[in-house]
Design a protein around this motif. Structure first.
Motif, mmCIF file in Angstrom:
data_model
loop_
_atom_site.group_PDB
_atom_site.id
_atom_site.type_symbol
_atom_site.label_atom_id
_atom_site.label_comp_id
_atom_site.label_asym_id
_atom_site.label_seq_id
_atom_site.Cartn_x
_atom_site.Cartn_y
_atom_site.Cartn_z
ATOM 1 N N LEU A 1 -19.033 -18.625 -17.144
ATOM 2 C CA LEU A 1 -18.792 -18.020 -18.203
ATOM 3 C C LEU A 1 -17.299 -17.107 -17.838
ATOM 4 O O LEU A 1 -17.472 -16.556 -16.794
ATOM 5 N N PHE A 2 -16.394 -17.395 -18.640
ATOM 6 C CA PHE A 2 -15.144 -16.725 -18.391
ATOM 7 C C PHE A 2 -14.365 -16.278 -19.567
ATOM 8 O O PHE A 2 -14.726 -17.034 -20.643
ATOM 9 N N LEU A 3 -13.389 -15.656 -19.431
ATOM 10 C CA LEU A 3 -12.580 -15.262 -20.658
ATOM 11 C C LEU A 3 -11.284 -16.176 -20.519
ATOM 12 O O LEU A 3 -10.497 -15.972 -19.284
ATOM 13 N N LEU A 4 -10.979 -16.812 -21.143
ATOM 14 C CA LEU A 4 -9.828 -17.693 -21.200
ATOM 15 C C LEU A 4 -8.458 -16.759 -21.156
ATOM 16 O O LEU A 4 -8.445 -15.972 -22.178
ATOM 17 N N GLY A 5 -7.333 -16.887 -20.353
ATOM 18 C CA GLY A 5 -6.272 -16.022 -20.374
ATOM 19 C C GLY A 5 -5.523 -16.356 -21.613
ATOM 20 O O GLY A 5 -5.639 -17.513 -22.094
ATOM 21 N N LYS A 6 -5.061 -15.448 -22.313
ATOM 22 C CA LYS A 6 -4.061 -15.797 -23.400
ATOM 23 C C LYS A 6 -3.032 -16.783 -23.447
ATOM 24 O O LYS A 6 -2.411 -17.075 -24.211
ATOM 25 N N GLY B 1 -5.825 -15.561 -13.990
ATOM 26 C CA GLY B 1 -5.875 -14.641 -15.286
ATOM 27 C C GLY B 1 -6.887 -14.934 -16.150
ATOM 28 O O GLY B 1 -6.867 -14.679 -17.342
ATOM 29 N N CYS B 2 -7.979 -15.773 -15.736
ATOM 30 C CA CYS B 2 -9.055 -15.927 -16.373
ATOM 31 C C CYS B 2 -10.371 -15.319 -15.901
ATOM 32 O O CYS B 2 -11.191 -15.887 -15.245
ATOM 33 N N LEU C 1 -2.832 -10.827 -28.781
ATOM 34 C CA LEU C 1 -4.259 -10.552 -28.218
ATOM 35 C C LEU C 1 -5.300 -11.649 -28.485
ATOM 36 O O LEU C 1 -5.122 -12.463 -29.278
ATOM 37 N N SER C 2 -6.015 -11.681 -27.240
ATOM 38 C CA SER C 2 -7.335 -12.747 -27.590
ATOM 39 C C SER C 2 -8.232 -12.203 -26.497
ATOM 40 O O SER C 2 -8.144 -11.392 -25.779
#
Length: 151
Positions: A59-64, A43-44, A5-6
């Motif tokens: 601004l993004f979520l870094l894929g795990k 995936g980000c 999870l991240s």
């Protein structure tokens, strides 16, 4: 724990080659949408993309399973190619700068960063990209080597 999870928010900033005002204002939304699409397809998830004629904030979520430098390389090369193929005569060989700044954002600051990115046009009526980037680096206690910062 059998699962990975991240949730790592990244505020990514980079400029056009030489910080030239290369992206016409009327094309910014299209470029930003294309950048968001690249992040989403890798995936980000892009949360907010914005900027001006000479730089961009994402601004993004870094894929795990995603390597930060790889997604930056992908977005820069893909957008440069797309811009040059789509609008070559408008941009005259568009390029992004070689480097970038990537900064972690806590969950509690996401809304503030989104608002900051949305306010780029107004913000840059008073502050240059270089001064803005220096300020961000100061906030994160990141040293800039001025000999190489503005290539």
């Amino acid at each position: 724990m059998s699962q990975s999870l991240s949730k790592i928010y990244v505020h990514l900033v980079f400029s056009t080659k030489g910080r030239t005002d290369t992206i016409p204002k009327q094309h910014l939304a299209e470029v930003h949408a294309y950048v968001a699409e690249i992040f989403n397809n890798h995936g980000c998830p892009a949360i907010q993309v914005g900027g001006t004629a000479n730089h961009i904030h994402i601004l993004f979520l870094l894929g795990k399973t995603t390597d930060l430098s790889e997604i930056v390389r992908t977005v820069k090369s893909s957008t440069s190619r797309w811009i040059n193929e789509k609008n070559g005569s408008l941009y005259h060989h568009f390029f992004w700068q070689d480097g970038y700044g990537a900064f972690s954002v806590s969950n509690s600051h996401v809304d503030a960063v989104v608002a900051y990115i949305k306010g780029q046009e107004e913000h840059h009526k008073k502050v240059s990209f270089q001064d803005e980037f220096r300020k961000i680096c100061q906030l994160y206690d990141v040293h800039i080597d001025e000999r190489y910062a503005w290539d």
